[in-house]
Structures are given as structure tokens and as C-alpha cells.
Motif scaffolding. Structure first.
Motif, PDB file in Angstrom:
ATOM      1  N   GLU A 208     -43.424 -35.067  24.678  1.00 31.04           N
ATOM      2  CA  GLU A 208     -44.027 -36.018  23.742  1.00 31.04           C
ATOM      3  C   GLU A 208     -43.025 -36.727  22.832  1.00 31.04           C
ATOM      4  OE1 GLU A 208     -47.525 -34.650  21.692  1.00 31.04           O
ATOM      5  OE2 GLU A 208     -47.949 -33.199  23.286  1.00 31.04           O
ATOM      6  N   GLY A 209     -41.871 -36.102  22.600  1.00 30.24           N
ATOM      7  CA  GLY A 209     -40.882 -36.663  21.685  1.00 30.24           C
ATOM      8  C   GLY A 209     -40.435 -38.072  22.007  1.00 30.24           C
ATOM      9  N   PRO A 210     -40.124 -38.363  23.280  1.00 29.38           N
ATOM     10  CA  PRO A 210     -39.638 -39.705  23.599  1.00 29.38           C
ATOM     11  C   PRO A 210     -40.621 -40.831  23.270  1.00 29.38           C
ATOM     12  CG  PRO A 210     -39.109 -38.191  25.370  1.00 29.38           C
ATOM     13  CD  PRO A 210     -40.024 -37.458  24.434  1.00 29.38           C
ATOM     14  N   SER A 211     -41.902 -40.539  23.274  1.00 27.76           N
ATOM     15  CA  SER A 211     -42.891 -41.596  23.000  1.00 27.76           C
ATOM     16  C   SER A 211     -43.474 -41.500  21.587  1.00 27.76           C
ATOM     17  CB  SER A 211     -44.023 -41.524  24.031  1.00 27.76           C
ATOM     18  OG  SER A 211     -44.670 -40.266  23.949  1.00 27.76           O
ATOM     19  N   THR A 212     -42.923 -40.622  20.754  1.00 29.70           N
ATOM     20  CA  THR A 212     -43.444 -40.421  19.404  1.00 29.70           C
ATOM     21  C   THR A 212     -42.518 -41.046  18.372  1.00 29.70           C
ATOM     22  OG1 THR A 212     -44.440 -38.334  20.106  1.00 29.70           O
ATOM     23  CG2 THR A 212     -44.226 -38.698  17.734  1.00 29.70           C
ATOM     24  N   LYS A 213     -43.015 -42.062  17.699  1.00 25.88           N
ATOM     25  CA  LYS A 213     -42.223 -42.754  16.681  1.00 25.88           C
ATOM     26  C   LYS A 213     -41.924 -41.790  15.523  1.00 25.88           C
ATOM     27  CE  LYS A 213     -43.127 -47.077  15.972  1.00 25.88           C
ATOM     28  NZ  LYS A 213     -43.685 -48.363  15.546  1.00 25.88           N
ATOM     29  N   GLY A 214     -40.648 -41.657  15.198  1.00 28.90           N
ATOM     30  CA  GLY A 214     -40.245 -40.845  14.058  1.00 28.90           C
ATOM     31  C   GLY A 214     -40.282 -39.345  14.273  1.00 28.90           C
ATOM     32  N   ILE A 215     -40.235 -38.910  15.522  1.00 31.89           N
ATOM     33  CA  ILE A 215     -40.233 -37.467  15.798  1.00 31.89           C
ATOM     34  C   ILE A 215     -39.047 -36.842  15.051  1.00 31.89           C
ATOM     35  CG2 ILE A 215     -38.870 -37.596  17.941  1.00 31.89           C
ATOM     36  CD1 ILE A 215     -41.853 -35.260  17.413  1.00 31.89           C
ATOM     37  N   PHE A 216     -39.230 -35.702  14.474  1.00 28.22           N
ATOM     38  CA  PHE A 216     -38.278 -34.970  13.630  1.00 28.22           C
ATOM     39  C   PHE A 216     -38.127 -35.580  12.246  1.00 28.22           C
ATOM     40  CE2 PHE A 216     -36.520 -33.587  17.823  1.00 28.22           C
ATOM     41  CZ  PHE A 216     -36.837 -32.250  17.683  1.00 28.22           C
ATOM     42  N   ARG A 217     -38.577 -36.817  12.049  1.00 24.15           N
ATOM     43  CA  ARG A 217     -38.470 -37.433  10.723  1.00 24.15           C
ATOM     44  C   ARG A 217     -39.749 -37.184   9.932  1.00 24.15           C
ATOM     45  NH1 ARG A 217     -37.063 -43.153  11.236  1.00 24.15           N
ATOM     46  NH2 ARG A 217     -34.928 -42.464  11.242  1.00 24.15           N
TER      47      ARG A 217
ATOM     48  N   GLU B 117     -33.475 -39.742  22.525  1.00 27.49           N
ATOM     49  CA  GLU B 117     -32.547 -40.827  22.201  1.00 27.49           C
ATOM     50  C   GLU B 117     -32.591 -41.935  23.256  1.00 27.49           C
ATOM     51  OE1 GLU B 117     -28.737 -43.003  21.927  1.00 27.49           O
ATOM     52  OE2 GLU B 117     -29.205 -41.610  23.533  1.00 27.49           O
ATOM     53  N   MET B 118     -32.806 -41.569  24.507  1.00 23.19           N
ATOM     54  CA  MET B 118     -32.879 -42.565  25.582  1.00 23.19           C
ATOM     55  C   MET B 118     -34.069 -43.518  25.393  1.00 23.19           C
ATOM     56  SD  MET B 118     -30.228 -41.985  27.408  1.00 23.19           S
ATOM     57  CE  MET B 118     -30.517 -42.937  28.869  1.00 23.19           C
ATOM     58  N   GLN B 119     -35.070 -43.083  24.638  1.00 22.70           N
ATOM     59  CA  GLN B 119     -36.252 -43.914  24.378  1.00 22.70           C
ATOM     60  C   GLN B 119     -36.277 -44.409  22.932  1.00 22.70           C
ATOM     61  OE1 GLN B 119     -38.525 -44.805  26.726  1.00 22.70           O
ATOM     62  NE2 GLN B 119     -37.188 -43.789  28.181  1.00 22.70           N
ATOM     63  N   SER B 120     -35.106 -44.543  22.319  1.00 25.88           N
ATOM     64  CA  SER B 120     -35.035 -44.886  20.894  1.00 25.88           C
ATOM     65  C   SER B 120     -35.647 -46.237  20.553  1.00 25.88           C
ATOM     66  CB  SER B 120     -33.594 -44.815  20.388  1.00 25.88           C
ATOM     67  OG  SER B 120     -32.782 -45.747  21.057  1.00 25.88           O
TER      68      SER B 120
ATOM     69  N   GLU C  42     -38.426 -47.268  21.602  1.00 30.61           N
ATOM     70  CA  GLU C  42     -39.849 -46.980  21.393  1.00 30.61           C
ATOM     71  C   GLU C  42     -40.076 -46.059  20.195  1.00 30.61           C
ATOM     72  OE1 GLU C  42     -43.608 -44.917  23.752  1.00 30.61           O
ATOM     73  OE2 GLU C  42     -41.771 -45.366  24.850  1.00 30.61           O
ATOM     74  N   ASN C  43     -39.254 -45.018  20.051  1.00 34.36           N
ATOM     75  CA  ASN C  43     -39.519 -43.999  19.029  1.00 34.36           C
ATOM     76  C   ASN C  43     -38.687 -44.166  17.755  1.00 34.36           C
ATOM     77  OD1 ASN C  43     -36.938 -42.758  19.497  1.00 34.36           O
ATOM     78  ND2 ASN C  43     -37.814 -41.667  21.237  1.00 34.36           N
ATOM     79  N   GLN C  44     -37.791 -45.119  17.736  1.00 37.10           N
ATOM     80  CA  GLN C  44     -36.929 -45.410  16.588  1.00 37.10           C
ATOM     81  C   GLN C  44     -36.039 -44.227  16.195  1.00 37.10           C
ATOM     82  OE1 GLN C  44     -39.654 -46.827  13.567  1.00 37.10           O
ATOM     83  NE2 GLN C  44     -39.820 -48.825  14.544  1.00 37.10           N
ATOM     84  N   MET C  45     -35.756 -43.344  17.136  1.00 33.46           N
ATOM     85  CA  MET C  45     -34.915 -42.183  16.864  1.00 33.46           C
ATOM     86  C   MET C  45     -33.652 -42.245  17.721  1.00 33.46           C
ATOM     87  SD  MET C  45     -36.430 -40.658  14.408  1.00 33.46           S
ATOM     88  CE  MET C  45     -35.583 -39.092  14.284  1.00 33.46           C
ATOM     89  N   ASN C  46     -32.698 -43.065  17.267  1.00 31.74           N
ATOM     90  CA  ASN C  46     -31.416 -43.123  17.962  1.00 31.74           C
ATOM     91  C   ASN C  46     -30.606 -41.870  17.612  1.00 31.74           C
ATOM     92  OD1 ASN C  46     -30.323 -43.571  15.387  1.00 31.74           O
ATOM     93  ND2 ASN C  46     -30.238 -45.789  15.674  1.00 31.74           N
ATOM     94  N   ALA C  47     -29.417 -41.760  18.151  1.00 32.64           N
ATOM     95  CA  ALA C  47     -28.601 -40.555  17.947  1.00 32.64           C
ATOM     96  C   ALA C  47     -28.323 -40.312  16.464  1.00 32.64           C
ATOM     97  CB  ALA C  47     -27.299 -40.660  18.738  1.00 32.64           C
ATOM     98  N   PHE C  48     -28.069 -41.374  15.720  1.00 34.60           N
ATOM     99  CA  PHE C  48     -27.810 -41.231  14.283  1.00 34.60           C
ATOM    100  C   PHE C  48     -29.033 -40.662  13.564  1.00 34.60           C
ATOM    101  CE2 PHE C  48     -28.194 -42.870   9.961  1.00 34.60           C
ATOM    102  CZ  PHE C  48     -27.026 -42.389   9.383  1.00 34.60           C
ATOM    103  N   ASN C  49     -30.200 -41.252  13.803  1.00 32.23           N
ATOM    104  CA  ASN C  49     -31.428 -40.794  13.138  1.00 32.23           C
ATOM    105  C   ASN C  49     -31.772 -39.353  13.513  1.00 32.23           C
ATOM    106  OD1 ASN C  49     -31.706 -43.296  11.915  1.00 32.23           O
ATOM    107  ND2 ASN C  49     -33.089 -44.084  13.476  1.00 32.23           N
ATOM    108  N   LEU C  50     -31.634 -39.023  14.784  1.00 26.92           N
ATOM    109  CA  LEU C  50     -31.889 -37.646  15.224  1.00 26.92           C
ATOM    110  C   LEU C  50     -30.924 -36.676  14.538  1.00 26.92           C
ATOM    111  CD1 LEU C  50     -32.460 -38.252  19.027  1.00 26.92           C
ATOM    112  CD2 LEU C  50     -34.139 -37.282  17.441  1.00 26.92           C
ATOM    113  N   ALA C  51     -29.651 -37.059  14.482  1.00 28.65           N
ATOM    114  CA  ALA C  51     -28.643 -36.191  13.875  1.00 28.65           C
ATOM    115  C   ALA C  51     -28.941 -35.932  12.401  1.00 28.65           C
ATOM    116  CB  ALA C  51     -27.252 -36.809  14.045  1.00 28.65           C
ATOM    117  N   VAL C  52     -29.316 -36.966  11.684  1.00 35.30           N
ATOM    118  CA  VAL C  52     -29.634 -36.808  10.260  1.00 35.30           C
ATOM    119  C   VAL C  52     -30.792 -35.822  10.077  1.00 35.30           C
ATOM    120  CG1 VAL C  52     -30.627 -38.024   8.260  1.00 35.30           C
ATOM    121  CG2 VAL C  52     -28.723 -39.034   9.518  1.00 35.30           C
ATOM    122  N   CYS C  53     -31.759 -35.871  10.979  1.00 32.39           N
ATOM    123  CA  CYS C  53     -32.937 -35.006  10.867  1.00 32.39           C
ATOM    124  C   CYS C  53     -32.668 -33.565  11.303  1.00 32.39           C
ATOM    125  CB  CYS C  53     -34.089 -35.569  11.708  1.00 32.39           C
ATOM    126  SG  CYS C  53     -34.717 -37.139  11.105  1.00 32.39           S
ATOM    127  N   ILE C  54     -31.846 -33.377  12.311  1.00 32.49           N
ATOM    128  CA  ILE C  54     -31.714 -32.041  12.917  1.00 32.49           C
ATOM    129  C   ILE C  54     -30.436 -31.302  12.511  1.00 32.49           C
ATOM    130  CG2 ILE C  54     -30.596 -32.566  15.121  1.00 32.49           C
ATOM    131  CD1 ILE C  54     -33.678 -30.756  15.486  1.00 32.49           C
TER     132      ILE C  54
END
Length: 180
Positions: A8-17, A114-117, A119-131
């Protein structure tokens, strides 16, 4: 949790945020801690993401090992791109096997998200900040300024790990979950 986040993560906007319901999170955490069966597929993916980050934060000494903290923090300061990858691979060899296996799955999930960023607005930078704060913390407490600088460095490291996960962990990282 990882399987759901992979699906579900790849299609979920703001996952982990975004975080899910605090009440639901608390109830599910208590059930999981008690060893009860929980059907996370019936819950919000944001609650699952919050539970997963909480799980990571509760790994004694952190998944990347607080004992190696100084080495992790300085790894991006050395050499060229290739040397950084080699340094990270050497550090990973010092981790317990269970940590390495879990890291491969985590970065497999982060990679597919990240490959679906777009759609989900979670690029590597955004994911890194969250995790990142859930993956490594210093072995001793420090001042807020030092902690803030530390989190920036660890976020940069995690971003590098996400962007280079296939080189670091191997190309099979993209197929760890098979056909779900």
C-alpha cells in the motif's frame, strides 16, 4: 507490517509522514506487545506505518547499532560515491545477521515507495526525514543542537541508502516480497 507497507505504501500519499489514529495505534500496540493476533490489513496504513516506526525505535541499540554510530555518521564524509558504498557495505558486515535481513526488507519497501514518489510525494529525502530517527540514535543523550545536527546527518545517510539500496544490498532487494 512490511508486507502491507510494500503493497500500500507506493500508492499512499505521505506514507510515514502522516500518523494514524493515536487511539487505534495505542490499542494495536498493546495487543501486539501482549502477543495477541492483530489483522493490520483492516487498519489504516498510517497506523501500520506508525507501528512499524515504533517497532524500529524499540530495537535495543538501534537497528544500525549505536555502537557504530560515529562510523555511520561519518561515512558520507569520506571519498567518492563508490567509496561511500563500499564503506557502508563494510559497516553492514559488522551488524547482527537479523539486523541485516530486516534492513534489506526495510530498504526494499522504501525503494518501492520511492519509485512511486510522483504519486505518493515520498521521494528519498522525504522518506529519510521520516524514518531515519527510527533507524539510529546516539548511544548517549545530547543537547538539542547536537541532536538536530545528528538527525540531519543520519537523514542524509538514509537518503543515500535509499537511493543506492540496489548497489548496497543487491538487486534482489527489489524482489524480496515476490508477487504479493
Amino acid at each position: 507490517m512490511l508486507s502491507l507497507l510494500y503493497q500500500e505504501g507506493p500508492s499512499t500519499k505521505g506514507i510515514f509522514r502522516r500518523s494514524g489514529s493515536a487511539k487505534t495505534f495505542k490499542e494495536l500496540k498493546e495487543k501486539l506487545d501482549a502477543g495477541s493476533e492483530v489483522d493490520l490489513a483492516r487498519e489504516s496504513i498510517f497506523v501500520t506505518a506508525s507501528l512499524f516506526k515504533d517497532f524500529l525505535r524499540n530495537i535495543p541499540g538501534s537497528i544500525l547499532s549505536s555502537q557504530l554510530c560515529d562510523k555511520w555518521v561519518s561515512v558520507l564524509d569520506q571519498g567518492n560515491h563508490e567509496e561511500k558504498i563500499k564503506s557502508i557495505q563494510r559497516l553492514i558486515e559488522h551488524l547482527p545477521r537479523a539486523n541485516v535481513v530486516l534492513l534489506r526488507y526495510i530498504f526494499g519497501v522504501l525503494h518501492v515507495i520511492e519509485m512511486q514518489s510522483e504519486e505518493n510525494q515520498m521521494n528519498a529525502f522525504n522518506l529519510a526525514v521520516c524514518i531515519a530517527p527510527s533507524l539510529l540514535w546516539p548511544p548517549v543523550s545530547s543537547t538539542p543542537d547536537i541532536e538536530s545536527e545528528f538527525i540531519k546527518k543520519i537523514s542524509s545517510l538514509v537518503q543515500f541508502l535509499i537511493e543506492n539500496c540496489c548497489r548496497i544490498f543487491g538487486d534482489e532487494i527489489t524482489s524480496l516480497f515476490g508477487e504479493i
